[in-house]
Design a protein around this motif. Structure first.
Motif, PDB file in Angstrom:
ATOM      1  N   THR A 181     -21.485  23.330 -12.910  1.00 33.36           N
ATOM      2  CA  THR A 181     -20.656  22.175 -13.253  1.00 33.36           C
ATOM      3  C   THR A 181     -21.445  20.930 -12.869  1.00 33.36           C
ATOM      4  OG1 THR A 181     -18.467  21.143 -13.118  1.00 33.36           O
ATOM      5  CG2 THR A 181     -19.357  21.926 -11.058  1.00 33.36           C
ATOM      6  N   SER A 182     -21.148  19.832 -13.534  1.00 30.67           N
ATOM      7  CA  SER A 182     -21.794  18.587 -13.110  1.00 30.67           C
ATOM      8  C   SER A 182     -20.713  17.626 -12.647  1.00 30.67           C
ATOM      9  CB  SER A 182     -22.633  17.993 -14.241  1.00 30.67           C
ATOM     10  OG  SER A 182     -21.797  17.685 -15.306  1.00 30.67           O
ATOM     11  N   VAL A 183     -21.079  16.844 -11.642  1.00 32.82           N
ATOM     12  CA  VAL A 183     -20.071  16.002 -10.992  1.00 32.82           C
ATOM     13  C   VAL A 183     -20.581  14.571 -10.888  1.00 32.82           C
ATOM     14  CG1 VAL A 183     -18.693  15.679  -8.886  1.00 32.82           C
ATOM     15  CG2 VAL A 183     -19.335  17.990  -9.595  1.00 32.82           C
ATOM     16  N   VAL A 184     -19.735  13.629 -11.270  1.00 35.36           N
ATOM     17  CA  VAL A 184     -20.058  12.218 -11.041  1.00 35.36           C
ATOM     18  C   VAL A 184     -18.989  11.667 -10.097  1.00 35.36           C
ATOM     19  CG1 VAL A 184     -20.286   9.935 -12.091  1.00 35.36           C
ATOM     20  CG2 VAL A 184     -21.112  11.957 -13.310  1.00 35.36           C
ATOM     21  N   THR A 185     -19.437  11.144  -8.944  1.00 38.51           N
ATOM     22  CA  THR A 185     -18.496  10.574  -7.981  1.00 38.51           C
ATOM     23  C   THR A 185     -18.619   9.061  -8.038  1.00 38.51           C
ATOM     24  OG1 THR A 185     -18.832  12.481  -6.562  1.00 38.51           O
ATOM     25  CG2 THR A 185     -17.770  10.572  -5.548  1.00 38.51           C
ATOM     26  N   ASP A 186     -17.526   8.417  -8.417  1.00 43.09           N
ATOM     27  CA  ASP A 186     -17.524   6.965  -8.558  1.00 43.09           C
ATOM     28  C   ASP A 186     -16.785   6.395  -7.337  1.00 43.09           C
ATOM     29  OD1 ASP A 186     -17.456   4.412  -9.481  1.00 43.09           O
ATOM     30  OD2 ASP A 186     -16.136   4.795 -11.207  1.00 43.09           O
ATOM     31  N   MET A 187     -17.570   6.042  -6.292  1.00 42.51           N
ATOM     32  CA  MET A 187     -16.943   5.545  -5.047  1.00 42.51           C
ATOM     33  C   MET A 187     -16.455   4.118  -5.261  1.00 42.51           C
ATOM     34  SD  MET A 187     -17.074   7.927  -2.726  1.00 42.51           S
ATOM     35  CE  MET A 187     -16.434   7.000  -1.358  1.00 42.51           C
ATOM     36  N   LEU A 188     -15.274   3.816  -4.754  1.00 41.71           N
ATOM     37  CA  LEU A 188     -14.762   2.451  -4.828  1.00 41.71           C
ATOM     38  C   LEU A 188     -15.251   1.687  -3.602  1.00 41.71           C
ATOM     39  CD1 LEU A 188     -12.720   0.872  -6.705  1.00 41.71           C
ATOM     40  CD2 LEU A 188     -11.011   1.278  -4.947  1.00 41.71           C
ATOM     41  N   GLU A 189     -15.565   0.430  -3.784  1.00 40.03           N
ATOM     42  CA  GLU A 189     -16.037  -0.348  -2.619  1.00 40.03           C
ATOM     43  C   GLU A 189     -14.881  -0.756  -1.710  1.00 40.03           C
ATOM     44  OE1 GLU A 189     -15.980  -3.159  -6.185  1.00 40.03           O
ATOM     45  OE2 GLU A 189     -16.196  -1.037  -5.803  1.00 40.03           O
ATOM     46  N   PHE A 190     -13.661  -0.333  -2.083  1.00 40.17           N
ATOM     47  CA  PHE A 190     -12.475  -0.584  -1.261  1.00 40.17           C
ATOM     48  C   PHE A 190     -12.083   0.689  -0.523  1.00 40.17           C
ATOM     49  CE2 PHE A 190     -10.672  -4.684  -2.761  1.00 40.17           C
ATOM     50  CZ  PHE A 190     -11.616  -4.965  -3.738  1.00 40.17           C
ATOM     51  N   GLY A 191     -11.531   0.518   0.689  1.00 38.74           N
ATOM     52  CA  GLY A 191     -10.950   1.645   1.409  1.00 38.74           C
ATOM     53  C   GLY A 191      -9.479   1.347   1.665  1.00 38.74           C
ATOM     54  N   TYR A 192      -8.791   2.253   2.362  1.00 39.30           N
ATOM     55  CA  TYR A 192      -7.376   1.990   2.676  1.00 39.30           C
ATOM     56  C   TYR A 192      -7.087   2.314   4.129  1.00 39.30           C
ATOM     57  CZ  TYR A 192      -6.258   7.002   2.449  1.00 39.30           C
ATOM     58  OH  TYR A 192      -6.208   8.349   2.675  1.00 39.30           O
ATOM     59  N   LYS A 193      -6.101   1.598   4.663  1.00 35.51           N
ATOM     60  CA  LYS A 193      -5.665   1.808   6.042  1.00 35.51           C
ATOM     61  C   LYS A 193      -4.145   1.670   6.072  1.00 35.51           C
ATOM     62  CE  LYS A 193      -7.928  -0.340   9.545  1.00 35.51           C
ATOM     63  NZ  LYS A 193      -8.346   0.403  10.739  1.00 35.51           N
ATOM     64  N   GLU A 194      -3.498   2.554   6.836  1.00 34.06           N
ATOM     65  CA  GLU A 194      -2.034   2.524   6.876  1.00 34.06           C
ATOM     66  C   GLU A 194      -1.512   1.831   8.131  1.00 34.06           C
ATOM     67  OE1 GLU A 194      -0.792   5.880   3.790  1.00 34.06           O
ATOM     68  OE2 GLU A 194      -0.502   6.448   5.869  1.00 34.06           O
ATOM     69  N   LEU A 195      -0.437   1.065   7.957  1.00 35.48           N
ATOM     70  CA  LEU A 195       0.241   0.343   9.036  1.00 35.48           C
ATOM     71  C   LEU A 195       1.741   0.649   8.922  1.00 35.48           C
ATOM     72  CD1 LEU A 195      -1.460  -3.122   8.322  1.00 35.48           C
ATOM     73  CD2 LEU A 195      -2.213  -1.444  10.005  1.00 35.48           C
ATOM     74  N   THR A 196       2.510   0.193   9.920  1.00 35.17           N
ATOM     75  CA  THR A 196       3.944   0.535   9.899  1.00 35.17           C
ATOM     76  C   THR A 196       4.842  -0.687  10.050  1.00 35.17           C
ATOM     77  OG1 THR A 196       3.365   2.569  10.996  1.00 35.17           O
ATOM     78  CG2 THR A 196       5.678   2.004  11.030  1.00 35.17           C
ATOM     79  N   ILE A 197       5.936  -0.674   9.295  1.00 31.92           N
ATOM     80  CA  ILE A 197       7.050  -1.592   9.547  1.00 31.92           C
ATOM     81  C   ILE A 197       8.217  -0.700   9.979  1.00 31.92           C
ATOM     82  CG2 ILE A 197       8.737  -3.151   8.488  1.00 31.92           C
ATOM     83  CD1 ILE A 197       6.554  -4.269   6.739  1.00 31.92           C
ATOM     84  N   PRO A 198       8.553  -0.681  11.264  1.00 32.06           N
ATOM     85  CA  PRO A 198       9.618   0.229  11.716  1.00 32.06           C
ATOM     86  C   PRO A 198      11.002  -0.274  11.306  1.00 32.06           C
ATOM     87  CG  PRO A 198       8.820  -1.098  13.546  1.00 32.06           C
ATOM     88  CD  PRO A 198       7.994  -1.492  12.358  1.00 32.06           C
ATOM     89  N   ALA A 199      11.992   0.599  11.483  1.00 28.86           N
ATOM     90  CA  ALA A 199      13.385   0.195  11.222  1.00 28.86           C
ATOM     91  C   ALA A 199      13.738  -0.947  12.173  1.00 28.86           C
ATOM     92  CB  ALA A 199      14.313   1.376  11.455  1.00 28.86           C
ATOM     93  N   ARG A 200      14.603  -1.863  11.704  1.00 25.68           N
ATOM     94  CA  ARG A 200      15.027  -2.967  12.566  1.00 25.68           C
ATOM     95  C   ARG A 200      16.537  -2.865  12.750  1.00 25.68           C
ATOM     96  NH1 ARG A 200      13.529  -9.067  10.975  1.00 25.68           N
ATOM     97  NH2 ARG A 200      14.935  -8.486   9.323  1.00 25.68           N
ATOM     98  N   ASP A 201      16.978  -2.795  13.978  1.00 22.53           N
ATOM     99  CA  ASP A 201      18.404  -2.611  14.287  1.00 22.53           C
ATOM    100  C   ASP A 201      18.989  -1.445  13.495  1.00 22.53           C
ATOM    101  OD1 ASP A 201      18.149  -4.882  15.871  1.00 22.53           O
ATOM    102  OD2 ASP A 201      18.639  -6.208  14.182  1.00 22.53           O
TER     103      ASP A 201
END
Ligand SMILES: Cc1cc2nc3c(=O)[nH]c(=O)nc-3n(C[C@H](O)[C@H](O)[C@H](O)COP(=O)(O)OP(=O)(O)OC[C@H]3O[C@@H](n4cnc5c(N)ncnc54)[C@H](O)[C@@H]3O)c2cc1C
Length: 448
Positions: A181-201
């Motif tokens: 098989t042949s594979v082309v990997t197209d990496m994005l110059e962006f990454g991701y990071k997760e953060l939280t907004i918790p429940a309020r009251d």
């Protein structure tokens, strides 16, 4: 020919697609062994900062409906009827996903979905799940898997190997190494990071019926609601350079940047600095592989075949459609794998390439265009056309998220509709100009 019950299938990877695939194959009567490198996720806590929730839409629902799982999966789901756009001035604008306003995509916990699918696979006769079993190597000549379990290696052979081992698929890499098989990997110059907004009251801190977007031109943050009334936020930023993850280090720098860019979110994020500093940056890439199968013995399914960018919320949906299509192909060729796998590849590859392209384009739409007035106007115009031409005109978003129209047809239909929009917009301009001219003439008394 070997009977279905005597055909041994090995599925590598018990993620979302692998566990669904095991359900489908078990229901056909196959003996299915599923090998998963992780421990059983039902017995351990979730990993920190790794894509907690995802959007489940019609293509995924269709796959779940066919095996009677939709009610169980949807029980904790949270519908999101539109986008909530957060401006830099803390303004809020809601954009409905559909002209009727009643269609929604669903926020669902990735872990909960995986666990439901694992429960269902385990309850299906003929399916055996093997956790802590990492595929170390795959030999195409003998269809042998070398598995690592608790520090020791053992080998198993199968009649058919199906790789659902995701983005970094070992099966795909083994085939690539021997030129099958042949594979082309197209990496994005962006990454991701997760953060939280918790429940309020004890309640959601923002509207729970929306997918929240903070579009900032070159980057963005989004947030989806969770059943525990928190939100998981995801930053999509450049991995390096200006505005990238590498530029913020100290708590002051982090707070100052977020206060400038996402002012309304900061008071809702008590663990912002800690989340930012400790949660990992995930990588994003598109994988194009070809072919997806060899000699009817081994096939790639889901992200192993075609990881895509997450900006249309369709990666898992596309993998679920793969499973439905493979099942359909097996029906059509009486379970002859030598025919079914090439047929599956032929029908699905073109569609995975199409959604890969749509997902890439949607990144620009989400981070840049959704915040503009012209985008809002276009959406209003589109929704008006949908009402005037029900069933004939459907926005690209609606076709992708609320139908099972093949992705490649979505692209073709969207192009044709764009031409209609241009003509309609031109017509509207001419009509307005004609009316204005007539009114001006009447006012100036020159139309008699
Ligand atoms: C930030 C983000 C947001 C997303 N949002 C959405 C969304 O809203 N909607 C949507 O539809 N999709 C979304 N996706 C895409 C979605 O997560 C993937 O398309 C989906 O998880 C693919 O499922 P899979 O089973 O093919 O692969 P995976 O989920 O990666 O599962 C692969 C499995 O194989 C196992 N494995 C890997 N290597 C081995 C090995 N050597 N031996 C044994 N087991 C192995 C892994 O442990 C894992 O369990 C998102 C992705 C990201 C990154």
């Amino acid at each position: 020919m070997t009977s279905i019950a005597d055909t041994r299938i090995a599925v590598v990877g018990a993620g979302l697609v692998g566990s669904l695939l095991a359900c489908y194959l078990g229901r056909r009567g196959y003996t299915v062994d599923v090998y998963e490198r992780r421990p059983d996720p039902r017995s351990i806590p979730a990993e920190r900062g790794r894509s907690i929730n995802l959007a489940l839409s019609e293509r995924g629902l269709d796959a779940l409906r066919r095996i009677d799982l939709v009610d169980t999966v949807m029980a904790p789901a949270l519908p999101m009827h539109g986008r909530m756009i957060h401006g830099k001035d803390s303004s809020l604008t809601f954009q409905s996903y559909s002209s009727s306003g009643d269609r929604a995509i669903n926020s669902i916990g990735r872990g909960a979905l995986n666990e439901t699918l694992l429960d269902a696979a385990e309850a299906t006769a003929g399916v055996q799940l093997h956790f802590d079993s990492r595929l170390a190597d795959y030999d195409l000549a003998t269809n042998t898997l070398t598995l690592e379990h608790g520090g020791s290696l053992n080998s198993v052979t199968a009649d058919v190997v199906l790789a659902t081992d995701g983005f970094g698929s070992v099966v795909r890499q083994s085939l690539e190494r021997i030129g099958r098989t042949s594979v082309v990997t197209d990496m994005l110059e962006f990454g991701y990071k997760e953060l939280t907004i918790p429940a309020r009251d004890g309640a959601f801190a923002m509207d729970a019926d929306s997918l929240h977007i903070w579009p900032r031109g070159a980057s963005m943050m989004i947030a989806l609601p969770n059943p525990d009334q928190s939100f998981t936020c995801t930053l999509f930023w450049p991995k390096a350079g200006d505005g990238g993850f590498g530029t913020l280090e100290t708590p002051d720098e982090i707070l100052a940047h977020f206060t400038a860019e996402y002012p309304d979110a900061v008071p809702l994020m008590p663990t912002l600095v800690e989340d930012y500093q400790y949660n990992p940056v995930g990588l994003l890439a598109t994988i194009h592989s070809d072919p997806w199968q060899v000699d009817g013995k081994v096939g790639l399914v889901g992200d192993a075949a075609h990881a895509i960018l997450p900006f249309f919320g369709q990666g898992a949906m596309c993998g679920f459609e793969d499973v439905v299509e493979l099942d359909r192909c097996l029906d059509e060729v009486a379970d002859d794998w030598a025919l079914a796998l090439p047929m599956y590849q032929e029908r699905r590859r073109v569609n995975s390439e199409a959604i890969a392209q749509l997902a890439k384009e949607n990144f620009v739409e989400m981070r840049d265009k959704v915040g503009s007035k012209s985008f809002l106007l276009t959406k209003k115009f589109e929704h008006a056309l949908e009402k005037v031409l029900p069933g004939t005109y459907l926005s690209r978003y609606e076709m992708v998220s609320f139908t099972t129209i093949p992705y490649s047809e979505v692209i073709e239909r969207a192009k044709k509709q764009q031409r209609v929009m241009a003509v309609a917009a031109g017509g509207a301009v001419i009509a307005v100009a004609t009316l204005t001219t007539a009114l001006l003439r009447r006012v100036s008394g020159s139309d008699d």
